[in-house]
Design an enzyme around this catalytic site. Structure first.
Site, PDB file in Angstrom:
ATOM      1  N   LYS A 168       0.630  -0.787   0.350  1.00 37.61           N
ATOM      2  CA  LYS A 168      -0.235  -0.250  -0.026  1.00 37.61           C
ATOM      3  C   LYS A 168       0.867   1.413  -0.439  1.00 37.61           C
ATOM      4  O   LYS A 168       1.888   1.490   0.820  1.00 37.61           O
ATOM      5  CB  LYS A 168      -0.973   0.458   1.131  1.00 37.61           C
ATOM      6  CG  LYS A 168      -1.925   1.875   1.249  1.00 37.61           C
ATOM      7  CD  LYS A 168      -3.142   1.120   2.416  1.00 37.61           C
ATOM      8  CE  LYS A 168      -3.473   1.911   2.168  1.00 37.61           C
ATOM      9  NZ  LYS A 168      -3.619   3.851   1.979  1.00 37.61           N
ATOM     10  N   ASP A 210       2.070   5.114  -0.482  1.00 44.42           N
ATOM     11  CA  ASP A 210       1.047   6.717   0.866  1.00 44.42           C
ATOM     12  C   ASP A 210       1.410   7.279  -0.269  1.00 44.42           C
ATOM     13  O   ASP A 210       2.458   7.993  -0.330  1.00 44.42           O
ATOM     14  CB  ASP A 210       1.780   6.592   1.907  1.00 44.42           C
ATOM     15  CG  ASP A 210       1.702   7.837   2.880  1.00 44.42           C
ATOM     16  OD1 ASP A 210      -0.123   8.049   2.563  1.00 44.42           O
ATOM     17  OD2 ASP A 210       1.365   7.454   4.155  1.00 44.42           O
TER      18      ASP A 210
END
Length: 311
Positions: A27, A29
């Protein structure tokens, strides 16, 4: 080519799903963007549809060099020397909150291909879309990079990601088409970080002591989720007070129980908050202030229903 495609949004869940149909990625950022490579131009759109092409010159240049008509879905990030995305470094590179500065530091981790050379790929399953994406951009270290997929045990990957200091992981169904909105993707965060709206504040002298926060409950309703009183420096605390004093109102904008020293504010200011979990009564546990955001910063105010698992 579609002028714009609403992005597929990962739903927050508590633990990685299990099964061979799931693929996992880091994931990242940063800012979710779609890179539209057209015959005579490149457009880089945020997930809310704002054109930020001029802020990502390195991504634009590489996109032009690909020599195709395509739409890439990915995350614009700044990475540290360990290869980890750093959102605060990204904000700084672009000139701060909703900054207008262009930066060659920003790169794109592409994780999906939605259109290529006259073909709309949204109905194609994810594994095939990613195969075409890998063939298109390769695995180089330039301004557009392929977001690698991890096969196998999602929990082991999640544990390793957290140990390495990443924000978390994303899980996607390999066999599904691309569907806009909250559909077939999930996210699991090591430390949760979301956007909330300020509905009140408590002061200490000339600065902020704590901010009262709200999340979205339905399309237009807000619900109180507690307060945050850590994470801001003295300078930031004074700046927040100056902003909120201009937004001060006499009555609370939402229903909430507060002390006598609390001041209320128009629900306009959006802040990013990191926290560990939710309490049983729907309040943030151990929140820490991380910064101001704007709608143009891709600030999607947290929706309470997104705590539920779609599995």
């Amino acid at each position: 080519m579609p002028r714009r495609i609403e992005p597929c949004i990962p739903v927050l869940i508590n633990r990685p799903p299990v099964g061979p149909q799931w693929a996992f990625e880091v994931k990242w950022d940063g800012y979710r963007v779609a890179v539209h490579i057209e015959p005579d131009r490149v457009r880089i759109l945020t997930k809310n549809g704002h054109d930020w092409t001029d802020r990502f010159p390195a991504i634009e240049a590489v996109a032009r060099s690909l020599g195709v008509t395509a739409i890439l879905d990915g995350e614009a990030v700044v990475v540290d020397d360990q290869g980890r995305s750093d959102f605060n470094a990204l904000l700084k590179a672009l000139g701060g909150r909703a900054g207008k500065r262009g930066s060659d530091e920003v790169i794109l981790y592409a994780f999906d291909l939605l259109y290529v050379d006259g073909r709309d790929l949204q109905k194609m399953e994810l594994s095939s879309r990613r195969h075409l994406l890998g063939n298109l951009i390769g695995e180089g270290q330039g301004a557009i990079r392929f977001s690698e997929e991890m096969e196998g045990d999602g929990q082991a990957f999640f544990d390793a990601a957290c140990e390495y200091g990443l924000e978390g992981i994303v899980g996607k169904r390999r066999d599904r088409p691309y569907r806009s909105g909250r559909a077939d993707w999930v996210k699991i965060k090591c430390k949760r970080r979301d956007a909330f709206i300020v509905v009140g504040y408590e002061i200490s002298g000339s600065s902020i002591r704590r901010l009262l926060l709200a999340a979205r409950k339905d399309e237009n309703d807000l619900v109180y989720v507690g307060s945050v009183g850590t994470g801001f420096s003295q300078v930031v605390a004074r700046e927040l007070k100056e902003m909120l004093d201009l937004l001060k109102v006499k009555e609370p904008p939402i229903s909430m129980k507060t002390g006598l020293s609390v001041l209320f504010a128009q629900p306009t200011l959006i802040v990013e908050v990191e926290y560990r979990a939710w309490t049983h009564d729907g309040k943030l546990r151990h929140p820490s202030y991380k910064g101001l955001l704007e709608v143009q910063d891709n600030a999607a105010i947290y929706r309470m229903e997104s705590q539920a698992s779609p599995l």
